[in-house]
Design a protein around this motif. Structure first.
Motif, PDB file in Angstrom:
ATOM      1  N   GLU A 139       0.823  -1.210   0.000  1.00  0.00           N
ATOM      2  CA  GLU A 139       0.000   0.000   0.000  1.00  0.00           C
ATOM      3  C   GLU A 139       0.855   1.256   0.000  1.00  0.00           C
ATOM      4  OE1 GLU A 139      -2.658  -0.606   3.297  1.00  0.00           O
ATOM      5  OE2 GLU A 139      -4.101  -1.682   2.037  1.00  0.00           O
ATOM      6  N   GLN A 140       1.941   1.257   0.765  1.00  0.00           N
ATOM      7  CA  GLN A 140       2.838   2.412   0.789  1.00  0.00           C
ATOM      8  C   GLN A 140       3.491   2.618  -0.577  1.00  0.00           C
ATOM      9  OE1 GLN A 140       5.565   1.716   4.000  1.00  0.00           O
ATOM     10  NE2 GLN A 140       3.979   1.934   5.568  1.00  0.00           N
ATOM     11  N   ALA A 141       3.745   1.539  -1.285  1.00  0.00           N
ATOM     12  CA  ALA A 141       4.361   1.625  -2.604  1.00  0.00           C
ATOM     13  C   ALA A 141       3.364   2.066  -3.669  1.00  0.00           C
ATOM     14  CB  ALA A 141       4.951   0.265  -2.992  1.00  0.00           C
ATOM     15  N   GLY A 142       2.077   1.964  -3.363  1.00  0.00           N
ATOM     16  CA  GLY A 142       1.059   2.297  -4.350  1.00  0.00           C
ATOM     17  C   GLY A 142       0.900   1.208  -5.390  1.00  0.00           C
ATOM     18  N   ALA A 143       1.118  -0.039  -4.972  1.00  0.00           N
ATOM     19  CA  ALA A 143       1.112  -1.161  -5.904  1.00  0.00           C
ATOM     20  C   ALA A 143      -0.180  -1.968  -5.871  1.00  0.00           C
ATOM     21  CB  ALA A 143       2.282  -2.090  -5.582  1.00  0.00           C
ATOM     22  N   LYS A 144      -1.169  -1.521  -5.139  1.00  0.00           N
ATOM     23  CA  LYS A 144      -2.411  -2.284  -4.979  1.00  0.00           C
ATOM     24  C   LYS A 144      -3.282  -2.170  -6.222  1.00  0.00           C
ATOM     25  CE  LYS A 144      -6.183  -2.891  -1.689  1.00  0.00           C
ATOM     26  NZ  LYS A 144      -6.738  -2.403  -0.424  1.00  0.00           N
ATOM     27  N   ASN A 166       1.315  -5.119  -7.846  1.00  0.00           N
ATOM     28  CA  ASN A 166       2.257  -4.950  -8.948  1.00  0.00           C
ATOM     29  C   ASN A 166       3.673  -5.133  -8.387  1.00  0.00           C
ATOM     30  OD1 ASN A 166       4.001  -3.973 -10.933  1.00  0.00           O
ATOM     31  ND2 ASN A 166       2.486  -2.512 -11.662  1.00  0.00           N
ATOM     32  N   PRO A 167       4.342  -6.246  -8.697  1.00  0.00           N
ATOM     33  CA  PRO A 167       5.664  -6.511  -8.121  1.00  0.00           C
ATOM     34  C   PRO A 167       6.743  -5.536  -8.597  1.00  0.00           C
ATOM     35  CG  PRO A 167       5.128  -8.174  -9.739  1.00  0.00           C
ATOM     36  CD  PRO A 167       3.903  -7.332  -9.564  1.00  0.00           C
ATOM     37  N   ILE A 168       6.592  -4.982  -9.793  1.00  0.00           N
ATOM     38  CA  ILE A 168       7.583  -4.031 -10.306  1.00  0.00           C
ATOM     39  C   ILE A 168       7.577  -2.764  -9.457  1.00  0.00           C
ATOM     40  CG2 ILE A 168       8.217  -2.612 -12.297  1.00  0.00           C
ATOM     41  CD1 ILE A 168       6.909  -4.887 -14.022  1.00  0.00           C
ATOM     42  N   VAL A 169       6.382  -2.284  -9.115  1.00  0.00           N
ATOM     43  CA  VAL A 169       6.259  -1.080  -8.282  1.00  0.00           C
ATOM     44  C   VAL A 169       6.821  -1.348  -6.887  1.00  0.00           C
ATOM     45  CG1 VAL A 169       4.617   0.520  -7.231  1.00  0.00           C
ATOM     46  CG2 VAL A 169       4.296  -0.201  -9.591  1.00  0.00           C
ATOM     47  N   VAL A 170       6.547  -2.534  -6.342  1.00  0.00           N
ATOM     48  CA  VAL A 170       7.057  -2.888  -5.018  1.00  0.00           C
ATOM     49  C   VAL A 170       8.581  -2.934  -5.030  1.00  0.00           C
ATOM     50  CG1 VAL A 170       7.139  -4.694  -3.249  1.00  0.00           C
ATOM     51  CG2 VAL A 170       4.977  -4.127  -4.340  1.00  0.00           C
ATOM     52  N   LYS A 171       9.169  -3.541  -6.047  1.00  0.00           N
ATOM     53  CA  LYS A 171      10.644  -3.623  -6.149  1.00  0.00           C
ATOM     54  C   LYS A 171      11.266  -2.242  -6.255  1.00  0.00           C
ATOM     55  CE  LYS A 171      10.718  -8.199  -8.225  1.00  0.00           C
ATOM     56  NZ  LYS A 171      10.950  -8.979  -9.444  1.00  0.00           N
ATOM     57  N   GLU A 172      10.652  -1.354  -7.034  1.00  0.00           N
ATOM     58  CA  GLU A 172      11.170   0.014  -7.163  1.00  0.00           C
ATOM     59  C   GLU A 172      11.065   0.760  -5.825  1.00  0.00           C
ATOM     60  OE1 GLU A 172       8.902   1.698 -10.351  1.00  0.00           O
ATOM     61  OE2 GLU A 172      10.022   0.618 -11.892  1.00  0.00           O
ATOM     62  N   TYR A 173       9.951   0.559  -5.116  1.00  0.00           N
ATOM     63  CA  TYR A 173       9.760   1.202  -3.819  1.00  0.00           C
ATOM     64  C   TYR A 173      10.810   0.724  -2.816  1.00  0.00           C
ATOM     65  CZ  TYR A 173       7.643   2.352   0.678  1.00  0.00           C
ATOM     66  OH  TYR A 173       7.422   2.814   1.958  1.00  0.00           O
ATOM     67  N   ILE A 174      11.047  -0.572  -2.763  1.00  0.00           N
ATOM     68  CA  ILE A 174      12.050  -1.126  -1.841  1.00  0.00           C
ATOM     69  C   ILE A 174      13.427  -0.575  -2.183  1.00  0.00           C
ATOM     70  CG2 ILE A 174      13.227  -3.253  -1.130  1.00  0.00           C
ATOM     71  CD1 ILE A 174      10.480  -2.961   0.126  1.00  0.00           C
ATOM     72  N   ALA A 175      13.752  -0.503  -3.456  1.00  0.00           N
ATOM     73  CA  ALA A 175      15.052   0.048  -3.877  1.00  0.00           C
ATOM     74  C   ALA A 175      15.178   1.512  -3.470  1.00  0.00           C
ATOM     75  CB  ALA A 175      15.228  -0.102  -5.378  1.00  0.00           C
ATOM     76  N   GLN A 176      14.104   2.257  -3.584  1.00  0.00           N
ATOM     77  CA  GLN A 176      14.110   3.688  -3.253  1.00  0.00           C
ATOM     78  C   GLN A 176      14.280   3.922  -1.750  1.00  0.00           C
ATOM     79  OE1 GLN A 176      10.488   5.686  -4.264  1.00  0.00           O
ATOM     80  NE2 GLN A 176      11.276   7.703  -3.743  1.00  0.00           N
ATOM     81  N   ILE A 177      13.586   3.163  -0.924  1.00  0.00           N
ATOM     82  CA  ILE A 177      13.666   3.405   0.531  1.00  0.00           C
ATOM     83  C   ILE A 177      14.924   2.793   1.155  1.00  0.00           C
ATOM     84  CG2 ILE A 177      11.172   3.618   0.778  1.00  0.00           C
ATOM     85  CD1 ILE A 177      11.186   0.840   2.123  1.00  0.00           C
ATOM     86  N   SER A 178      15.596   1.919   0.410  1.00  0.00           N
ATOM     87  CA  SER A 178      16.786   1.278   0.980  1.00  0.00           C
ATOM     88  C   SER A 178      18.065   2.069   0.735  1.00  0.00           C
ATOM     89  CB  SER A 178      16.950  -0.127   0.431  1.00  0.00           C
ATOM     90  OG  SER A 178      17.201  -0.094  -0.943  1.00  0.00           O
ATOM     91  N   LEU A 179      17.979   3.197   0.051  1.00  0.00           N
ATOM     92  CA  LEU A 179      19.173   3.999  -0.222  1.00  0.00           C
ATOM     93  C   LEU A 179      19.621   4.757   0.996  1.00  0.00           C
ATOM     94  CD1 LEU A 179      18.315   5.330  -3.763  1.00  0.00           C
ATOM     95  CD2 LEU A 179      19.820   3.455  -3.158  1.00  0.00           C
TER      96      LEU A 179
END
Length: 67
Positions: free
Chosen positions: A39-44, A54-67
């Protein structure tokens, strides 16, 4: 409720949407945490009562917050 059709493992890498259990497996966490991250990633993606992610949106979100 009708059972959903399951597809072979080979197509799992190519999926553009996953269900909540698959999102949990992808993230390696419990249901509540996986839903919160999705939900935080906006992938619902909600179609009627069915919820997909949407797994692509989730992966991008995880990459963004892990920097």
């Amino acid at each position: 409720m009708r059972a959903t059709t399951q597809f072979p493992e080979a197509t799992k890498r190519e999926r553009i949407a996953v269900n909540t259990k698959e999102l949990q497996a992808m993230l390696g966490c419990g249901r509540k945490t996986a839903v919160d991250i999705g939900e935080q990633a906006g992938a619902k993606i909600q179609i009627g009562r069915r919820v997909l992610w949407n797994p692509i949106v989730v992966k991008e979100y995880i990459a963004q917050i892990s920097l």
